[in-house]
Motif scaffolding. Structure first.
Motif, short mmCIF file in Angstrom:
data_model
loop_
_atom_site.label_atom_id
_atom_site.label_comp_id
_atom_site.label_asym_id
_atom_site.label_seq_id
_atom_site.Cartn_x
_atom_site.Cartn_y
_atom_site.Cartn_z
N GLY A 208 16.29 0.14 16.61
CA GLY A 208 15.18 1.06 16.45
C GLY A 208 14.39 1.30 17.70
O GLY A 208 13.48 2.13 17.71
N GLY A 209 14.69 0.60 18.76
CA GLY A 209 13.95 0.80 19.99
C GLY A 209 12.64 0.04 19.96
O GLY A 209 12.30 -0.65 19.01
N PRO A 210 11.86 0.14 21.03
CA PRO A 210 10.62 -0.60 21.13
C PRO A 210 9.62 -0.16 20.09
O PRO A 210 9.68 0.94 19.56
CB PRO A 210 10.14 -0.26 22.55
CG PRO A 210 10.82 1.02 22.90
CD PRO A 210 12.12 1.00 22.18
N ALA A 211 8.68 -1.05 19.81
CA ALA A 211 7.70 -0.78 18.77
C ALA A 211 6.91 0.48 19.04
O ALA A 211 6.58 1.23 18.14
CB ALA A 211 6.75 -1.98 18.63
N ASN A 212 6.57 0.74 20.31
CA ASN A 212 5.77 1.91 20.60
C ASN A 212 6.57 3.20 20.60
O ASN A 212 6.04 4.28 20.79
CB ASN A 212 5.04 1.74 21.94
CG ASN A 212 6.00 1.56 23.11
OD1 ASN A 212 7.21 1.74 22.96
ND2 ASN A 212 5.47 1.19 24.26
N GLY A 213 7.89 3.09 20.35
CA GLY A 213 8.71 4.29 20.32
C GLY A 213 8.44 5.17 19.13
O GLY A 213 8.81 6.33 19.10
N SER A 214 7.77 4.61 18.07
CA SER A 214 7.54 5.38 16.87
C SER A 214 6.06 5.69 16.68
O SER A 214 5.65 6.10 15.61
CB SER A 214 8.07 4.62 15.65
OG SER A 214 7.46 3.35 15.56
N ALA A 215 5.26 5.47 17.71
CA ALA A 215 3.82 5.68 17.58
C ALA A 215 3.54 7.12 17.20
O ALA A 215 4.07 8.06 17.77
CB ALA A 215 3.13 5.34 18.90
N GLY A 216 2.68 7.30 16.20
CA GLY A 216 2.25 8.62 15.80
C GLY A 216 3.17 9.32 14.83
O GLY A 216 2.83 10.39 14.32
N GLU A 217 4.35 8.75 14.51
CA GLU A 217 5.25 9.40 13.58
C GLU A 217 4.84 9.06 12.15
O GLU A 217 4.57 7.92 11.81
CB GLU A 217 6.69 8.96 13.84
CG GLU A 217 7.21 9.40 15.20
CD GLU A 217 8.73 9.30 15.28
OE1 GLU A 217 9.39 9.54 14.26
OE2 GLU A 217 9.23 8.99 16.37
N ALA A 218 4.77 10.09 11.31
CA ALA A 218 4.28 9.90 9.96
C ALA A 218 5.30 9.21 9.06
O ALA A 218 4.93 8.48 8.14
CB ALA A 218 3.89 11.25 9.35
N ALA A 219 6.58 9.46 9.28
CA ALA A 219 7.61 8.90 8.41
C ALA A 219 8.94 8.92 9.13
O ALA A 219 9.13 9.67 10.10
CB ALA A 219 7.70 9.68 7.10
N GLY A 220 9.85 8.11 8.66
CA GLY A 220 11.20 8.12 9.20
C GLY A 220 12.04 9.18 8.54
O GLY A 220 11.57 9.97 7.71
N TRP A 221 13.33 9.18 8.86
CA TRP A 221 14.24 10.17 8.28
C TRP A 221 15.47 9.53 7.66
O TRP A 221 16.22 10.18 6.94
CB TRP A 221 14.69 11.17 9.34
CG TRP A 221 15.53 10.55 10.43
CD1 TRP A 221 15.09 9.87 11.53
CD2 TRP A 221 16.96 10.50 10.49
NE1 TRP A 221 16.15 9.40 12.27
CE2 TRP A 221 17.32 9.79 11.67
CE3 TRP A 221 17.99 11.01 9.69
CZ2 TRP A 221 18.64 9.55 12.03
CZ3 TRP A 221 19.31 10.77 10.06
CH2 TRP A 221 19.62 10.06 11.23
N LEU A 222 15.68 8.22 7.91
CA LEU A 222 16.86 7.54 7.41
C LEU A 222 16.42 6.25 6.73
O LEU A 222 15.79 5.39 7.36
CB LEU A 222 17.82 7.24 8.56
CG LEU A 222 19.16 6.59 8.21
CD1 LEU A 222 19.97 7.50 7.29
CD2 LEU A 222 19.95 6.26 9.47
N ALA A 223 16.74 6.12 5.44
CA ALA A 223 16.31 4.94 4.69
C ALA A 223 16.88 3.67 5.28
O ALA A 223 18.03 3.63 5.72
CB ALA A 223 16.74 5.07 3.22
N GLY A 224 16.07 2.62 5.29
CA GLY A 224 16.50 1.33 5.80
C GLY A 224 16.43 1.20 7.30
O GLY A 224 16.82 0.16 7.84
N ARG A 225 15.94 2.22 7.98
CA ARG A 225 15.80 2.18 9.43
C ARG A 225 14.33 2.33 9.81
O ARG A 225 13.56 2.98 9.09
CB ARG A 225 16.60 3.30 10.10
CG ARG A 225 18.10 3.19 9.89
CD ARG A 225 18.68 2.00 10.61
NE ARG A 225 20.14 1.99 10.54
CZ ARG A 225 20.90 1.10 11.16
NH1 ARG A 225 20.34 0.15 11.89
NH2 ARG A 225 22.21 1.14 11.06
N PRO A 226 13.91 1.76 10.93
CA PRO A 226 12.51 1.87 11.31
C PRO A 226 12.12 3.29 11.65
O PRO A 226 12.96 4.11 12.04
CB PRO A 226 12.40 0.96 12.55
CG PRO A 226 13.79 0.89 13.08
CD PRO A 226 14.70 0.96 11.89
#
Length: 448
Positions: A208-226
């Motif tokens: 999933g990449g570093p923790a700050n890679g998803s900052a500001g994203e409201a939701a994911g697109w693939l179940a079971g993935r960060p």
């Protein structure tokens, strides 16, 4: 075969009009004892207390009339529908789902869960479920008798997590308990339950990449993935220079690992070694390990953790053993950078392996035949070992074969492709650069 078979998911709330009508018309009703007691089962209907789904399916196949099977939550999600749909029973089903127990558990906790892993301990899968909890920061576990919250917590001994134990969801006896993992085994829990296992050093997950890679994203697109998956880093066996501080702290003269001749190479198996497996070698190691979700992989002599992080990005739980404290610190930085969970154990391989949980696969990066013997005593399914010389490779191969494994190996060498001397980088023609001396790899797998 029954004239009509309806599978009703029940979450403790009033039945829908369609479900209530199907139940009222049933001549056979199968369900858990508490469900048969709580719901308005027709007095004349045959009742089957669900223990073995297979036995119930055979009886339903023989029944003439309207059959109803009552299950918890969503019967198609880790539920009875898979068994009832087996070809040997020849059953055609109408499924009326309710809210799944996993969805209800996360709702009680007030947490989103599209990024969660979901596992079941049924069928002797407690250890694999525990390994999933080691590798991921958010896991829902469907428990079974003898494989409940207490047993799961004991399997995670030494790994700090928060448990949200959800008992009897959707019933008057519903109970939600939040405890740290070290306190869960002190309680007696009802079966079955849903356990949310939360926590870890990373906010991401495998790949999933570093923790700050998803900052500001409201939701994911693939179940079971960060959220933010797949992140900016693509591929496996990442280049060595992408990892922080590869290698080990140089050993001071006269200390273990320092060569008697200052111009000679240090022992790669001791603190002070600077060897790091190149990317093409790590790629073959990963292929031979076959790391996957639910596995536990040991990396012995892990250095700064390039291979440990690579294995964790495949979704496996990883325990990295390293004798050099500074390398352990850099390993922790690399794990956080790539958003994976790696349990780091400081110590020399043979001295600390006895305290580790059972491995599915293991790699001995440094330590030689002695470390390989220690690892094989725990009987992993697969092992890979790095040898420094042909003589050591021969000895490691004998150790692997002597332990009853199918043994094989290879010498891996590579050389870069360079443009002609004095030509532009995009000019025609290529030449071979200076090749590396090569790496001896030995691997083994348990014989069937």
């Amino acid at each position: 075969m029954a004239d009509r078979i309806t599978v009703i998911g029940w979450d403790g709330t009033p039945l829908t009009e369609t479900a209530a009508a199907a139940l009222a018309a049933a001549t056979l009703v199968a369900g858990a004892p508490y469900q048969l007691k709580a719901l308005p089962v027709p007095p004349a209907a045959e009742r089957i207390a669900l223990g073995s789904i297979q036995l119930a399916a055979r009886r339903i196949a023989e029944h003439r009339g309207a059959a109803v099977v009552i299950a918890e939550g969503d019967p198609g999600f880790f539920g009875v529908v898979r068994t009832l749909r087996r070809p040997e029973y020849g059953l055609e089903l109408e499924v009326l789902p309710a809210v799944s127990s996993v969805a209800a558990a996360f709702a009680r906790a007030g947490m989103p869960w599209e990024d969660a892993q979901v596992a079941s301990t049924h069928g002797g899968r407690l250890r694999r479920a525990a390994n999933l909890c080691r590798a991921h920061p958010k896991v829902a576990v469907l428990t079974a008798p003898g494989a409940g919250p207490a047993e799961l917590a004991l399997m995670l001994r030494g790994v700090h997590r928060t448990f949200v134990v959800c008992e009897a969801l959707g019933t008057p006896d519903e109970d939600i308990t939040v405890l740290t993992s070290d306190r869960v085994a002190d309680h007696i829990w009802r079966d079955p339950s849903v356990v949310l296992v939360i926590g870890g050093s990373s906010a991401g997950g495998p790949g999933g990449g570093p923790a700050n890679g998803s900052a500001g994203e409201a939701a994911g697109w693939l179940a079971g993935r960060p959220v933010g998956y797949p992140g900016p880093d693509r591929g496996w066996a990442l280049p060595t220079d992408t990892y922080t501080g590869t290698g080990r702290t140089p050993a001071a003269p006269g200390t273990p690992g320092a060569p008697a001749d200052p111009g000679a190479p240090a022992d790669p198996g001791a603190p002070g070694a600077t060897d790091t497996l190149p990317a093409h070698v790590r790629a073959l190691v990963l292929a031979r390990l076959g790391a996957r979700p639910g596995d536990l992989v040991w990396t012995v002599g892990a250095g700064s953790g390039a291979l440990a992080v690579d294995a964790a990005r495949f979704g496996a739980a990883v325990v990295a053993v390293e004798a050099d404290r500074s390398a352990c610190a850099r390993l922790a930085v690399n794990a956080r950078r790539y958003g994976v969970e790696v349990e780091i154990v400081h110590g020399r391989g043979p001295d600390v392996l006895g305290e580790l949980p059972e491995p599915d696969a293991a790699v001995v990066e440094t330590g030689g035949p002695e470390a390989v013997r220690a690892v094989l005593s725990r009987r992993p399914e697969r092992i890979v070992a790095v040898a420094r010389t042909l003589a050591e490779a021969e000895e490691v191969r004998r150790v692997i074969a002597g332990a009853g494994y199918r043994a094989d190996g290879a010498l891996l060498q590579s050389a870069p492709l360079l443009p002609p001397a004095g030509a532009a980088a995009d000019g025609p023609g290529l030449r071979l650069g200076m090749g590396d001396p090569g790496t001896f790899l030995l691997w083994g797998a348990q014989k069937p």
